[in-house]
Design a protein around this motif. Sequence first.
Motif, mmCIF file in Angstrom:
data_model
loop_
_atom_site.group_PDB
_atom_site.id
_atom_site.type_symbol
_atom_site.label_atom_id
_atom_site.label_comp_id
_atom_site.label_asym_id
_atom_site.label_seq_id
_atom_site.Cartn_x
_atom_site.Cartn_y
_atom_site.Cartn_z
ATOM 1 N N THR A 160 0.828 -1.212 0.000
ATOM 2 C CA THR A 160 0.000 0.000 0.000
ATOM 3 C C THR A 160 0.859 1.257 0.000
ATOM 4 O O THR A 160 0.447 2.294 -0.506
ATOM 5 C CB THR A 160 -0.942 0.034 1.212
ATOM 6 O OG1 THR A 160 -0.173 0.165 2.409
ATOM 7 C CG2 THR A 160 -1.787 -1.224 1.292
ATOM 8 N N VAL A 161 2.035 1.167 0.593
ATOM 9 C CA VAL A 161 3.058 2.206 0.514
ATOM 10 C C VAL A 161 4.360 1.491 0.177
ATOM 11 O O VAL A 161 4.775 0.590 0.905
ATOM 12 C CB VAL A 161 3.223 2.984 1.834
ATOM 13 C CG1 VAL A 161 4.321 4.049 1.695
ATOM 14 C CG2 VAL A 161 1.916 3.626 2.259
ATOM 15 N N GLN A 162 4.985 1.869 -0.917
ATOM 16 C CA GLN A 162 6.227 1.220 -1.315
ATOM 17 C C GLN A 162 7.393 1.868 -0.570
ATOM 18 O O GLN A 162 7.809 2.984 -0.894
ATOM 19 C CB GLN A 162 6.428 1.339 -2.828
ATOM 20 C CG GLN A 162 5.397 0.573 -3.636
ATOM 21 C CD GLN A 162 5.648 0.673 -5.135
ATOM 22 O OE1 GLN A 162 6.114 1.696 -5.631
ATOM 23 N NE2 GLN A 162 5.339 -0.386 -5.864
ATOM 24 N N ALA A 175 -0.102 4.441 -2.527
ATOM 25 C CA ALA A 175 -1.258 4.136 -3.368
ATOM 26 C C ALA A 175 -2.497 4.820 -2.801
ATOM 27 O O ALA A 175 -2.741 4.770 -1.598
ATOM 28 C CB ALA A 175 -1.481 2.634 -3.442
ATOM 29 N N ARG A 176 -3.261 5.436 -3.673
ATOM 30 C CA ARG A 176 -4.506 6.062 -3.243
ATOM 31 C C ARG A 176 -5.513 5.013 -2.767
ATOM 32 O O ARG A 176 -5.506 3.882 -3.231
ATOM 33 C CB ARG A 176 -5.126 6.849 -4.396
ATOM 34 C CG ARG A 176 -4.353 8.090 -4.838
ATOM 35 C CD ARG A 176 -4.908 8.606 -6.156
ATOM 36 N NE ARG A 176 -4.722 7.600 -7.206
ATOM 37 C CZ ARG A 176 -5.498 7.498 -8.287
ATOM 38 N NH1 ARG A 176 -6.531 8.307 -8.441
ATOM 39 N NH2 ARG A 176 -5.255 6.578 -9.192
ATOM 40 N N VAL A 177 -6.351 5.426 -1.836
ATOM 41 C CA VAL A 177 -7.405 4.542 -1.347
ATOM 42 C C VAL A 177 -8.247 4.037 -2.513
ATOM 43 O O VAL A 177 -8.574 2.843 -2.596
ATOM 44 C CB VAL A 177 -8.272 5.281 -0.311
ATOM 45 C CG1 VAL A 177 -9.586 4.541 -0.083
ATOM 46 C CG2 VAL A 177 -7.514 5.444 1.011
ATOM 47 N N GLU A 178 -8.597 4.920 -3.428
ATOM 48 C CA GLU A 178 -9.454 4.556 -4.559
ATOM 49 C C GLU A 178 -8.773 3.505 -5.446
ATOM 50 O O GLU A 178 -9.434 2.604 -5.985
ATOM 51 C CB GLU A 178 -9.808 5.784 -5.390
ATOM 52 C CG GLU A 178 -10.606 6.837 -4.650
ATOM 53 C CD GLU A 178 -9.738 7.771 -3.815
ATOM 54 O OE1 GLU A 178 -10.302 8.677 -3.172
ATOM 55 O OE2 GLU A 178 -8.494 7.602 -3.816
ATOM 56 N N GLU A 237 -6.043 -1.008 6.092
ATOM 57 C CA GLU A 237 -7.304 -0.684 6.771
ATOM 58 C C GLU A 237 -7.891 0.631 6.275
ATOM 59 O O GLU A 237 -9.113 0.795 6.224
ATOM 60 C CB GLU A 237 -7.091 -0.629 8.283
ATOM 61 C CG GLU A 237 -6.809 -1.978 8.920
ATOM 62 C CD GLU A 237 -6.658 -1.891 10.429
ATOM 63 O OE1 GLU A 237 -7.586 -1.366 11.080
ATOM 64 O OE2 GLU A 237 -5.613 -2.318 10.953
ATOM 65 N N ALA A 238 -7.044 1.584 5.941
ATOM 66 C CA ALA A 238 -7.527 2.885 5.486
ATOM 67 C C ALA A 238 -8.361 2.775 4.215
ATOM 68 O O ALA A 238 -9.250 3.589 3.974
ATOM 69 C CB ALA A 238 -6.343 3.831 5.246
ATOM 70 N N ALA A 239 -8.074 1.752 3.409
ATOM 71 C CA ALA A 239 -8.813 1.562 2.163
ATOM 72 C C ALA A 239 -10.065 0.715 2.362
ATOM 73 O O ALA A 239 -10.876 0.588 1.430
ATOM 74 C CB ALA A 239 -7.913 0.916 1.112
ATOM 75 N N GLY A 240 -10.224 0.121 3.530
ATOM 76 C CA GLY A 240 -11.404 -0.694 3.790
ATOM 77 C C GLY A 240 -11.447 -1.978 2.991
ATOM 78 O O GLY A 240 -12.525 -2.525 2.740
ATOM 79 N N ILE A 241 -10.282 -2.485 2.584
ATOM 80 C CA ILE A 241 -10.242 -3.722 1.807
ATOM 81 C C ILE A 241 -9.836 -4.880 2.716
ATOM 82 O O ILE A 241 -9.276 -4.674 3.790
ATOM 83 C CB ILE A 241 -9.273 -3.617 0.608
ATOM 84 C CG1 ILE A 241 -7.834 -3.394 1.098
ATOM 85 C CG2 ILE A 241 -9.714 -2.493 -0.325
ATOM 86 C CD1 ILE A 241 -6.800 -3.418 -0.024
ATOM 87 N N VAL A 242 -10.128 -6.087 2.269
ATOM 88 C CA VAL A 242 -9.745 -7.292 3.009
ATOM 89 C C VAL A 242 -8.968 -8.192 2.052
ATOM 90 O O VAL A 242 -9.566 -8.904 1.240
ATOM 91 C CB VAL A 242 -10.970 -8.032 3.573
ATOM 92 C CG1 VAL A 242 -10.528 -9.284 4.324
ATOM 93 C CG2 VAL A 242 -11.770 -7.113 4.490
ATOM 94 N N GLN A 301 -8.870 0.149 -3.648
ATOM 95 C CA GLN A 301 -10.222 -0.396 -3.680
ATOM 96 C C GLN A 301 -10.552 -0.965 -5.053
ATOM 97 O O GLN A 301 -11.146 -2.049 -5.168
ATOM 98 C CB GLN A 301 -11.222 0.696 -3.302
ATOM 99 C CG GLN A 301 -11.141 1.108 -1.843
ATOM 100 C CD GLN A 301 -11.966 2.342 -1.526
ATOM 101 O OE1 GLN A 301 -12.303 3.136 -2.421
ATOM 102 N NE2 GLN A 301 -12.290 2.520 -0.251
ATOM 103 N N ALA A 302 -10.146 -0.251 -6.104
ATOM 104 C CA ALA A 302 -10.396 -0.741 -7.458
ATOM 105 C C ALA A 302 -9.600 -2.009 -7.738
ATOM 106 O O ALA A 302 -10.099 -2.941 -8.393
ATOM 107 C CB ALA A 302 -10.033 0.349 -8.475
ATOM 108 N N LEU A 303 -8.375 -2.068 -7.237
ATOM 109 C CA LEU A 303 -7.563 -3.267 -7.409
ATOM 110 C C LEU A 303 -8.197 -4.460 -6.704
ATOM 111 O O LEU A 303 -8.290 -5.561 -7.268
ATOM 112 C CB LEU A 303 -6.153 -3.023 -6.867
ATOM 113 C CG LEU A 303 -5.199 -4.211 -6.918
ATOM 114 C CD1 LEU A 303 -4.931 -4.627 -8.358
ATOM 115 C CD2 LEU A 303 -3.882 -3.874 -6.206
ATOM 116 N N ALA A 304 -8.662 -4.261 -5.480
ATOM 117 C CA ALA A 304 -9.307 -5.337 -4.731
ATOM 118 C C ALA A 304 -10.565 -5.823 -5.444
ATOM 119 O O ALA A 304 -10.827 -7.039 -5.515
ATOM 120 C CB ALA A 304 -9.636 -4.873 -3.316
#
Length: 428
Positions: A218-220, A228-231, A266-271, A234-237
């Motif tokens: 999420t951060v390189q 990486a942006r949250v959006e 967690e900030a992106a709300g993905i699992v 989320q789109a990748l997930a």
Amino acid sequence: MSLLETDVLNQDSELPEIFASVESEVRSYCRNWPTTFETARGPWITDTSGTRYLDFFAGAGALNYGHNNPVLKRAVLDYLAGDGIVHSLDMATTAKREFLETFSALVLEPRNLDYKVQFPGPTGTNAVESALKLARKVTGRESVVSFTNAFHGMTLGALSVTGNSMKRAGAGIPLVHATPMPYDNYFGGVTEDFHWFERVLDDSGSGLNRPAAVIVETVQGEGGLNVARVEWLQALAELCRRREILLIVDDVQMGCGRTGPFFSFEAAGIVPDIVTLSKSISGYGLPMALTLFHRELDVWSPGEHNGTFRGHNPAFVTATAALQTYWANDSLAKSTADKGIMVRDRLDAIADKYDGVSARGRGMAQGLKFENTDLAGEVCRAAFERGLLAETSGPADEVVKLLPPLTISENDLMSGLDILAESVATTV
């Protein structure tokens, strides 16, 4: 080649001769920090001459709670004094039981994560290897998609999904079964780079085999503190979910609270389907790694993936103490977020004074990018002379990367940033 591996070899001569005569030439960090360190506590590390340095390197992110954290030290000393088991492979021990109970209660359950926990070996690259291996076993596919400027480890599987050309070249053989895609903002906002991945997945003429998994940070960190942006995440997930591709998040450096919450995603709300953890999961700098995955993905046969040092009980003890001390509530996460704002404000103020300098990163993983790529290394050298340890990152070592302990006081944090500001002022 990294700042710490380049034209500062002469500084090695300032170290005792034993290092040059006996230790391999592969050593790196010592070449730019030419002193012999002896003791450490919290954010401070002291050399044999008594000179103290603020450590904004923190074991490359393995010391989120600082050096020799007294709570964690007491726990492991008591355990060893009581003849607690040190080595046990994957046998059941009280130390492992207490860690699993604590990790489940304080990390997994509050986040509604029904993950199984695998102990793949002592390091982050072990966790990545097991994640790749499991994804291929589950899906029956070979290819894995990674991203530009990614870093996932130095063993062959992890190296195959790493972007750095110098590190990849060290493999000595072709690194196959991995396909790089552009990371978020790789093209500088000129084009929506995520569409390239989606397009080639759907194009029968693209030559891209359907992948078993996508692995992403999420951060390189090593890649230059690219966020990486949250959006985008989320789109990748969602893309992975629709195409039945497993999503692996490598949280080796950015997990355990480095960006604020325990997991950086967690900030992106993905699992994610699979998560890799290492570095600060032991809390004390002891070798330890975890591979987490959805319960239905646990298709391993007994012993199918193993290792001699996958059950280091002192690390279980310090990890349990770290979780109980710092993750029983959200105070550390809030503190890290607040300190992250302080760091960004200060870095922005520094960057605003100079052309070609910009701030980047998130939480307590931030730094300065220099368009003149030689300057980042010079700033780190100047910082060392003033008593601050910081490393460079990025494909051209153009970023001064700061990873101070999360538990650092605000006064020490500001002192380190003062040194950084002085170092930039004398260099740029």
